[in-house]
Design a protein around this motif. Structure first.
Motif, short mmCIF file in Angstrom:
data_model
loop_
_atom_site.label_atom_id
_atom_site.label_comp_id
_atom_site.label_asym_id
_atom_site.label_seq_id
_atom_site.Cartn_x
_atom_site.Cartn_y
_atom_site.Cartn_z
N GLN A 143 71.52 72.88 -15.15
CA GLN A 143 71.75 71.99 -13.99
C GLN A 143 72.49 72.76 -12.89
OE1 GLN A 143 73.75 69.02 -16.51
NE2 GLN A 143 72.25 67.50 -15.83
N GLN A 144 73.49 73.51 -13.31
CA GLN A 144 74.28 74.27 -12.35
C GLN A 144 73.38 75.27 -11.62
OE1 GLN A 144 77.38 73.60 -11.58
NE2 GLN A 144 77.33 75.23 -10.03
N LEU A 168 71.03 73.85 -9.07
CA LEU A 168 71.73 73.56 -7.81
C LEU A 168 71.96 74.83 -7.01
CD1 LEU A 168 74.48 70.99 -8.86
CD2 LEU A 168 72.39 70.57 -7.57
N GLU A 169 72.46 75.85 -7.69
CA GLU A 169 72.80 77.08 -6.97
C GLU A 169 71.57 77.76 -6.39
OE1 GLU A 169 74.84 79.47 -9.85
OE2 GLU A 169 76.59 78.13 -9.86
N LEU A 171 78.50 70.23 -16.04
CA LEU A 171 77.04 70.33 -16.00
C LEU A 171 76.56 71.32 -17.04
CD1 LEU A 171 76.16 70.53 -12.18
CD2 LEU A 171 76.04 68.55 -13.70
N ALA A 230 68.66 76.36 -5.52
CA ALA A 230 67.77 75.46 -4.76
C ALA A 230 66.46 75.21 -5.50
CB ALA A 230 67.50 76.02 -3.36
N LYS A 276 61.34 78.93 -7.52
CA LYS A 276 62.78 78.84 -7.73
C LYS A 276 63.12 78.23 -9.09
CE LYS A 276 64.37 79.06 -2.99
NZ LYS A 276 63.60 80.28 -2.86
N LEU A 333 65.31 72.63 -6.65
CA LEU A 333 64.79 71.28 -6.51
C LEU A 333 64.66 70.98 -5.04
CD1 LEU A 333 67.57 68.65 -6.82
CD2 LEU A 333 68.07 71.05 -7.15
N GLN A 334 63.66 70.20 -4.70
CA GLN A 334 63.55 69.76 -3.31
C GLN A 334 63.67 68.25 -3.25
OE1 GLN A 334 60.40 71.95 -1.26
NE2 GLN A 334 61.21 73.80 -2.15
#
Ligand code: FES
Ligand code: FES
Lengths: 158, 757
Positions: free
Chosen positions: A90-91, A94-95, A86, A97, A143, A99-100
């Protein structure tokens, strides 16, 4: 109407496709090219969910004609990761949060990547203004901004 | 049920199971799906706010080359009005069948009149333009005041209020004590009237579906919704296809906030697919989303609150008129039922009026109705506190509902966390911080509280152990905001394994038991109950299997850290048997390991929040900006704190938009004038500050992990908190939303009024 033949490069790969002269780049990506990572939220350049880069310039693919990609270098969300590695953004998304529902995420990542390429050390305000063309209705942006800032810091440290 | 303590995964910020797909662009949203032979559907919509449909001629459209099917209301199952309500959840199918396609009258601009399927989207659109509709244009009304005038044009003649045809289609009241007596005891009484404008949920993904109907009627639906079971049921009701023949597959959903709890396209696409024999895809444009899907109500509320000198509220009266749009069903329950609920008020009357008018039927929007009610109530509370010279948080504390308080809407509260949210707000660094210098701009701080009921309801799960000893959990609720992450945390915790060994799948209607909508702040509450019970059954099986292998009593086996162990040395000396080992031995030891549970979950506790907002107002430009925001909420138990905070932050951002900019603007002709993201001004990244969260955790004792719903409360207090902050900055109070720049400038020109009479 006769279709137009377009030769371009997408995510580093040579690519050819046929499209109507009136098709947007987003239509082409999501249609004949089957790259559905770019999303259509508005088709009017106001949400940024369709963000891509053309020759490293960030654009709304819904505002660009597909034929305009002829001979140019297009990058989409599908080209952000390197193989199974990634991109740091992108990483971090993810770590942290960042994105919902995830519908804005492709566009956010493409736009954030374009920002960090231009400005590896953005202030919070610079991140906020840069991403002002990418609507997110879920996260309140908190975030996302944090993830972009943190990625920038990590990338600078490397 | 025991509360899990010393957790490895519960409370951790794990990476959500569906995250990788979403950051790489792989996730399949409804509009991303295609099928061989697929054609496109488009809807012809009414240009008029109110018109009788005398006739529809589709013959020219049908003849256009490339057109494969045309449908009108004749093709949709009718639910006659006089036969009474046919309820599906909270929706009456009499209105749903008329909302998906106008029957006798078009009731708002954008109301579907006919739908066409053709080989391309362009041909479908061209065909729509060829349909001839003979309209008798009727007078219309949009605003509440216009719709309830005695001579207002009536949308539904059958509806009577006070014996006369009326656009008031419903009323509810909550009552406690005697307000007249109560107000007599009051030293200070303040009464104000507030209005809010309709606002849209504003999900970034427009509605979309792809539907295939085989010649035998077997139907497959891929669509974006907050509930595949709702999609199945409503499509079945409206098309006459049995539910057992419809497989509704939940695509990933790009936001909903309540707006995707009803169907718009699915019944039309199903009928088009059935008629044409081809799979049909339909995707709304942004403009269609704005014109023809449910925004929430505009409103008019009057709130009167009386308190004694020592700061005790003795009486309150609220009347909340909410726009339902074209069909009955505005969220008066949320407005009348939630807005006074944080307080212990002995004498209370809270009334809600459901008003139809010529705009699209409202759909749920995050704590439906509650933010509208809270805006009015929390602003008046601020005025009362000011008149009494009390700190607004102290005033709230003095009147706070707590365990044993009887809420106006009925229940006597169990242990609740409202007081804790106010105390945490008071103790927060934000409340203690000076406002600072605005550099020529005026600064102010406001607070407000809010409540939402939360919900339980039907939920199903299936948990299966794979042959290599990992876990697949299937639940029936679409995951909008990261619920899969919470479920993975819980299942991993219970099994004592790494959360990455748990995969969480959202099942379709034909592969998992009935599960109600993702909505009402219920998904993690309900799904974690069924997942917990399923996992407990599996642990029981695993213990039995180990007992069999060891030839001891199952009671002498405990499950810990992902393996079976003898309970004590005198149960026998055995090496632990891990989940992987037991899975491997499964074929020889009794077969596959799996368990499913279906429940109508009960015991959802309501949620409370208290917010602090700092604004800065540019008096030259009229622009109010939120410069600091803290949301405090009793979240029960934060199973995945990152996504709980995300709910709080997202709700606050929506509330700030509602407070400051968002509104439906109408033309003189009654049409929405700002049906796009450019003019419907949702907050963008540069409009907002970071949004701080303080999560108070008072576990719900009726839930195995202590979960309370968290998704709706964060929107409830926001508009009031912003309004109170702006009042604090300007010394002038807004009684109407949004507080957009032109309105702020207008207000700045008004003479200062008395704070309280
Ligand atoms: S779809 Fe291109 S900006 Fe919204
Ligand atoms: S995560 Fe849903 S719109 Fe951004």
């Amino acid at each position: 109407m006769a279709k137009v033949h377009v030769t371009t490069s997408i995510n580093g790969e040579p690519m050819e496709f046929l499209c109507e002269p009136s098709d947007t780049m987003l239509d082409a990506l999501r249609g004949p090219l089957a790259l559905t990572g770019s999303k259509e939220g508005c088709a009017s350049g106001d949400c940024g969910a369709c963000s891509i880069t053309i020759d490293d310039r960030l654009v709304c693919s819904c505002l660009m004609l597909a034929v305009e990609s002829e001979g140019h270098e297009i990058r989409t969300i599908e080209g952000l990761a390197q193989g199974d590695r990634l991109h740091p953004l992108q990483q971090k998304f993810l770590e942290m949060a960042a994105l919902q529902c995830g519908i804005c995420t492709s566009g956010m990542l493409v736009a954030s990547d374009a920002l960090l390429k231009k400005n590896p050390d953005p202030t919070e305000e610079e991140v906020r203004f840069w991403l002002a063309g990418n609507l997110c209705r879920c996260t309140g942006y908190d975030k996302i901004v944090r993830a972009v800032m943190e990625t920038a810091a990590e990338m600078r440290a490397q | 049920m025991n509360l899990v303590t010393n957790n490895k995964w519960i409370g951790q910020r794990t990476i959500r199971p569906d995250g990788m797909d979403k950051v790489t662009g792989r996730a399949q949203f409804a509009a991303d799906t295609t099928m061989p032979g697929m054609i496109w559907g488009k809807v012809l919509r009414s240009p008029h706010p109110h018109a009788r449909i005398r006739s529809i001629d589709t013959s020219k459209a049908e003849k256009l080359p490339g057109v494969k099917a045309v449908v009108t209301s004749k093709d949709i199952v009718d639910f006659p009005i006089e036969k009474g309500a046919v309820m599906l959840g909270i929706q009456d199918m009499r209105w749903m069948c008329r909302n998906v396609m106008a029957r006798d009258k078009a009731l708002f601009p954008g109301h579907p009149i006919a739908a066409v399927a053709a080989t391309t989207e362009a041909i479908a659109a061209e065909a729509c333009a060829l349909i001839e509709v003979d309209y008798e244009v009727l007078p219309w009304s949009i605003k509440i005041d216009d719709a309830i005038k005695p001579d207002a044009p009536i949308l539904h003649e059958f509806n009577k209020f006070d014996g006369k045809p009326s656009n008031i289609v419903g009323r509810l009241e909550h009552k406690k004590g005697d307000i007249e007596q109560g107000f007599k005891q009051a030293d200070t009484v303040i009464e104000r009237t507030f209005t809010t404008r309709p606002v849209h949920q504003g999900y970034i993904e427009p509605h979309a579906c792809l539907i295939s109907v085989a010649p035998d009627g077997k139907t497959t639906i891929w669509s974006s919704s907050q509930g595949q079971f709702m999609v199945r049921a409503m499509t079945a009701y409206l098309t006459g296809i049995p539910q057992s023949d419809i497989r509704a597959i939940p695509a990933e959903i790009g936001g909903g906030f309540g707006g995707k709890t009803i169907v718009y396209l699915e019944p039309l696409a199903t009928l088009l697919a059935k008629k044409s024999g081809r799979p049909v895809k339909m995707v709304m444009t942004r403009e269609e989303v704005m014109r023809a899907t449910g925004p929430t109500s505009g409103s008019k509320s009057t709130v009167k609150i009386g308190a004694t000198k020592d700061g005790k509220i003795v009486a309150a009266h609220g009347t909340f008129y909410l726009q339902a749009g074209a069909f009955p069903g505005s969220p008066i329950r949320g407005a009348a039922g939630c807005s006074f609920t944080p307080y212990d008020i002995p004498n209370l009357l809270s009334e809600g009026f459901d008003v139809c008018s010529n705009r699209s039927k409202v759909a749920a929007y995050r704590a439906p109705g509650a933010p509208i009610g809270a805006y009015a109530v929390e602003c008046v509370l601020d005025e009362v506190a000011e008149a009494l010279k009390m700190d607004p948080l102290d005033f709230r504390l003095k009147n706070a509902a707590k365990e044993g308080t009887k809420a106006a809407h009925g229940p006597v509260f169990p242990r609740i966390g409202y007081i804790e949210t106010v105390e945490a707000a008071k103790a927060s660094p934000h409340y203690a911080a000076p406002l600072g210098d605005g550099n020529g701009k005026l600064r102010g701080r406001g607070v407000a509280s809010g409540f939402w009921f939360n919900a339980g309801g039907e939920s199903s799960a299936q948990v299966n152990i794979t042959e290599d000893g990992n876990v697949v959990v299937t639940t029936g609720h679409p995951d909008i905001g990261g619920s899969r992450a919470g479920i993975a945390n819980i299942c991993a915790e219970l099994l004592g394994i790494d959360y990455r060994r748990v995969s969480v799948i959202i099942g379709d209607t034909q592969t998992v038991g009935f599960s109600n909508l993702t909505g009402g702040s219920r998904v993690l509450f309900a799904s974690s109950m069924v997942v917990t019970q399923s996992t407990e059954k599996i642990i029981q099986t695993l213990r039995e299997r180990a007992a069999k292998i060891w030839e001891i009593d199952p009671e002498a086996v405990k499950w810990e850290n992902g393996a079976a162990h003898p309970v004590s040395p005198n149960a026998g000396q055995f090496e632990p048997l891990t989940l992987e080992e037991l899975a491997e031995k499964a074929p020889a030891m009794g077969g596959p390991i799996g368990a499913g549970v279906q429940l109508n979950t009960q015991g959802a506790d309501g949620g409370f929040g208290t917010h602090i907002c700092d604004v800065e107002v540019d008096v030259d430009l009229g622009i109010a900006r939120v410069i600091r925001y803290t949301a405090v909420q009793d979240v029960g138990r934060a199973i995945h704190p990152g996504y709980v905070e995300g709910q709080l932050q997202g709700g606050v951002a929506q509330g700030i938009g509602w407070a400051l900019n968002e509104e439906y603007i109408y033309t003189k002709e009654g049409k929405v004038d700002n049906p796009g993201f450019l003019d419907y001004r949702m907050p963008v990244c540069s409009d907002l500050p970071m949004i701080d969260c303080i999560m108070v955790e008072i576990p719900n004792p009726k839930h195995p992990q202590g979960v309370k719903g968290v998704g709706e409360v964060p929107l409830v207090p926001v508009m009031a908190a912003v309004a109170n902050a702006i009042y604090n900055a300007l010394g002038k109070r807004f009684y109407a939303l949004p507080m957009s720049p032109p309105k702020v400038l207008e207000k700045l020109d008004e003479p200062v009024q008395q704070a309280a009479e």
